[in-house]
Design an enzyme around this catalytic site. Structure first.
Site, PDB file in Angstrom:
ATOM      1  N   CYS A 115      46.869   1.676  74.029  1.00  0.00           N
ATOM      2  CA  CYS A 115      46.648   0.450  73.250  1.00  0.00           C
ATOM      3  C   CYS A 115      46.743  -0.811  74.103  1.00  0.00           C
ATOM      4  CB  CYS A 115      47.629   0.383  72.095  1.00  0.00           C
ATOM      5  SG  CYS A 115      47.520   1.809  71.016  1.00  0.00           S
ATOM      6  N   HIS A 253      48.710  -6.793  69.653  1.00  0.00           N
ATOM      7  CA  HIS A 253      48.135  -5.494  69.297  1.00  0.00           C
ATOM      8  C   HIS A 253      48.567  -5.189  67.864  1.00  0.00           C
ATOM      9  CE1 HIS A 253      47.268  -1.363  68.913  1.00  0.00           C
ATOM     10  NE2 HIS A 253      48.486  -0.930  69.177  1.00  0.00           N
ATOM     11  N   ASN A 283      45.733   0.259  62.869  1.00  0.00           N
ATOM     12  CA  ASN A 283      45.905   0.210  64.323  1.00  0.00           C
ATOM     13  C   ASN A 283      44.683   0.847  64.984  1.00  0.00           C
ATOM     14  OD1 ASN A 283      46.556   0.693  66.991  1.00  0.00           O
ATOM     15  ND2 ASN A 283      48.631   1.436  66.574  1.00  0.00           N
TER      16      ASN A 283
HETATM   17  N1  COA Z   1      54.504   8.133  53.618  1.00  0.00           N
HETATM   18  C1  COA Z   1      55.658   8.302  52.980  1.00  0.00           C
HETATM   19  N2  COA Z   1      56.811   8.629  53.592  1.00  0.00           N
HETATM   20  C2  COA Z   1      56.770   8.776  54.922  1.00  0.00           C
HETATM   21  C3  COA Z   1      55.577   8.632  55.660  1.00  0.00           C
HETATM   22  C4  COA Z   1      54.405   8.303  54.966  1.00  0.00           C
HETATM   23  N3  COA Z   1      53.216   8.109  55.570  1.00  0.00           N
HETATM   24  N4  COA Z   1      55.848   8.848  56.957  1.00  0.00           N
HETATM   25  C5  COA Z   1      57.154   9.112  57.050  1.00  0.00           C
HETATM   26  N5  COA Z   1      57.710   9.086  55.818  1.00  0.00           N
HETATM   27  C6  COA Z   1      59.100   9.304  55.435  1.00  0.00           C
HETATM   28  C7  COA Z   1      59.864  10.128  56.457  1.00  0.00           C
HETATM   29  O1  COA Z   1      59.651  11.506  56.244  1.00  0.00           O
HETATM   30  C8  COA Z   1      61.274   9.713  56.162  1.00  0.00           C
HETATM   31  O2  COA Z   1      61.726  10.410  55.020  1.00  0.00           O
HETATM   32  P1  COA Z   1      63.268  10.891  54.913  1.00  0.00           P
HETATM   33  O3  COA Z   1      64.077   9.630  54.920  1.00  0.00           O
HETATM   34  O4  COA Z   1      63.267  11.618  53.621  1.00  0.00           O
HETATM   35  O5  COA Z   1      63.503  11.749  56.118  1.00  0.00           O
HETATM   36  C9  COA Z   1      61.151   8.254  55.777  1.00  0.00           C
HETATM   37  O6  COA Z   1      59.782   8.061  55.396  1.00  0.00           O
HETATM   38  C10 COA Z   1      61.490   7.294  56.893  1.00  0.00           C
HETATM   39  O7  COA Z   1      60.806   7.719  58.055  1.00  0.00           O
HETATM   40  P2  COA Z   1      60.908   6.917  59.409  1.00  0.00           P
HETATM   41  O8  COA Z   1      60.016   7.562  60.419  1.00  0.00           O
HETATM   42  O9  COA Z   1      62.348   6.748  59.782  1.00  0.00           O
HETATM   43  O10 COA Z   1      60.312   5.516  58.922  1.00  0.00           O
HETATM   44  P3  COA Z   1      60.249   4.136  59.663  1.00  0.00           P
HETATM   45  O11 COA Z   1      60.881   3.110  58.832  1.00  0.00           O
HETATM   46  O12 COA Z   1      60.683   4.222  61.081  1.00  0.00           O
HETATM   47  O13 COA Z   1      58.691   3.846  59.647  1.00  0.00           O
HETATM   48  C11 COA Z   1      56.841   3.947  61.164  1.00  0.00           C
HETATM   49  C12 COA Z   1      57.827   4.736  60.312  1.00  0.00           C
HETATM   50  C13 COA Z   1      55.976   4.923  61.931  1.00  0.00           C
HETATM   51  C14 COA Z   1      55.961   3.104  60.241  1.00  0.00           C
HETATM   52  C15 COA Z   1      57.611   3.010  62.125  1.00  0.00           C
HETATM   53  O14 COA Z   1      58.621   3.746  62.818  1.00  0.00           O
HETATM   54  C16 COA Z   1      56.709   2.377  63.138  1.00  0.00           C
HETATM   55  O15 COA Z   1      55.827   1.607  62.784  1.00  0.00           O
HETATM   56  N6  COA Z   1      56.913   2.599  64.443  1.00  0.00           N
HETATM   57  C17 COA Z   1      56.069   2.065  65.463  1.00  0.00           C
HETATM   58  C18 COA Z   1      54.786   2.845  65.487  1.00  0.00           C
HETATM   59  C19 COA Z   1      53.724   2.185  66.303  1.00  0.00           C
HETATM   60  O16 COA Z   1      53.633   0.989  66.349  1.00  0.00           O
HETATM   61  N7  COA Z   1      52.911   3.011  66.953  1.00  0.00           N
HETATM   62  C20 COA Z   1      51.787   2.597  67.700  1.00  0.00           C
HETATM   63  C21 COA Z   1      52.170   1.937  68.970  1.00  0.00           C
HETATM   64  S1  COA Z   1      50.733   1.526  69.860  1.00  0.00           S
END
Ligand code: COA
Length: 329
Positions: A115, A253, A283
């Site tokens: 990215c 980004h 994204n």
């Molecule tokens: N829909 C519903 N629930 C979801 C889900 C979805 N699409 N994806 C994950 N969950 C659930 C998980 O299973 C977890 O459930 P649990 O509490 O029962 O175990 C809960 O939501 C929390 O998951 P978690 O991964 O801790 O959530 P988060 O608050 O960290 O959000 C992201 C997840 C991916 C949105 C966040 O971590 C993020 O944006 N990270 C950066 C990613 C990024 O920018 N990537 C590209 C870089 S170039």
């Protein structure tokens, strides 16, 4: 003419739009509320029949050339930043773009920095112009990440979309690119990578046992992204001798609205300066910065003299900040 400036910008999105509710209807165990709340995403565009990284790259490149008023035969180098090359290995997507757009037999190559690829490609093209015979460079960032997503993984599949953005860089009498900071840390390679795993589920619902796909440790990526962007932007502003107040637009980004807001707060960037397209496109990997720049341009929001900060981060781990003065009127 020892300076380099952006003289044209363009973008191209696939015709198929997939909303959060469409994903729920497709069977992804998620909800519109969850996706909007955690990422700010409402929809994304995904390639369908007849579309690919190449068609998106060609569409964005053609638009940037037209916007710049530069003829294909005047382009001296073509760089395509992508993680989803048209062919695995070769020919490069850039060579195919060179042919499709009628550009001469000039250097054309792809660049892999996930990215952050657009920033890396901009700096590389900049040096081609200042250090070589090229007067104009075509820099494209194009990705069809939907083809390397495991649609059975709700933690990643809701975040990404496909698209391409492009700029023309040209030799200039006055400064355009003011500061460039590029970084990498391969010790963090595992937190965001494309690797082999269980058979990949495609968007259409078939399974492909041999296809690699995106693995992501979301929470770690979030934390590393925030830390690295803050350091990189701080360094860039110091290098340019300006403060966040001097910036006109900040194009992060478009990975996550929360990342952009947290970083904006930490750096004292006024929220209205943050350009956002994440709600409609998700994204789009390397393409997200030039797509968002083109969005600003189409709104008429870019004026000569504006200071535009473009900040990339992603797999590698890589991150980068580019500060430009907008010189087009
Ligand atoms: N829909 C519903 N629930 C979801 C889900 C979805 N699409 N994806 C994950 N969950 C659930 C998980 O299973 C977890 O459930 P649990 O509490 O029962 O175990 C809960 O939501 C929390 O998951 P978690 O991964 O801790 O959530 P988060 O608050 O960290 O959000 C992201 C997840 C991916 C949105 C966040 O971590 C993020 O944006 N990270 C950066 C990613 C990024 O920018 N990537 C590209 C870089 S170039």
């Amino acid at each position: 003419m020892s300076y380099v400036a952006i003289t044209g910008v363009g973008s191209c999105l696939p015709k198929r739009q997939v909303t959060n509710d469409d994903l729920v209807a497709r069977g992804v165990d998620t909800s519109d509320d969850w996706i909007r709340d955690r990422s700010g995403i409402g929809a994304r565009h995904i390639v369908s029949e007849g579309e690919s990284t190449l068609t998106l790259a060609v569409g964005a490149g053609r638009m940037a050339l037209a916007n710049a008023g530069v003829a294909p035969e005047d382009i001296g180098v073509v760089i395509v930043a992508t993680s989803t090359q048209e062919y695995a290995g070769f020919p490069s997507t850039a060579c195919l773009v060179q042919h499709e757009l009628g550009i001469g037999s000039v250097p054309a190559f792809d660049m892999a920095a996930a990215c952050t690829g657009f920033n890396y490609a901009l700096t590389t093209a900049h040096h081609f112009i200042t250090g070589g015979p090229a007067k104009h460079a075509l820099v494209i960032a194009a990705d069809a990440l939907s083809s390397i997503i495991n649609w059975a993984d709700r933690g990643t599949c809701v975040l990404f979309g496909d698209g391409a953005g492009a700029v023309v860089l040209s030799a200039s009498d006055s400064p355009g690119i003011l500061s460039e900071q590029l970084y990498s840390d391969g010790s963090l390679g595992d937190i965001l990578k494309v690797d082999q795993g269980e058979p990949r589920e495609t968007f259409e619902g078939t399974h492909d046992a041999l296809a690699p796909y995106v693995f992501m440790e979301g929470r770690k990526v979030f934390k590393v992204a925030v830390e690295s962007i803050v350091k990189s932007v701080t360094h860039c502003l110091l290098d340019a001798g300006i403060t966040a107040d001097d910036l006109t637009h900040v194009v992060f980004h478009q990975a996550n609205q929360r990342i952009m807001s947290v970083v904006g707060d930490k750096l004292n960037i006024a929220p209205e300066k943050l350009a956002m397209t994440i709600e409609k496109y998700g994204n789009t990997s390397a393409a997200s910065i030039p797509i968002t720049l083109d969005d600003l341009n189409k709104q008429g929001a870019l004026k000569a003299g504006d200071l535009v900060l473009m900040v990339g981060f992603g797999g590698g781990f890589t991150w980068a900040t580019t500060l430009v003065k907008w010189t087009k009127s």
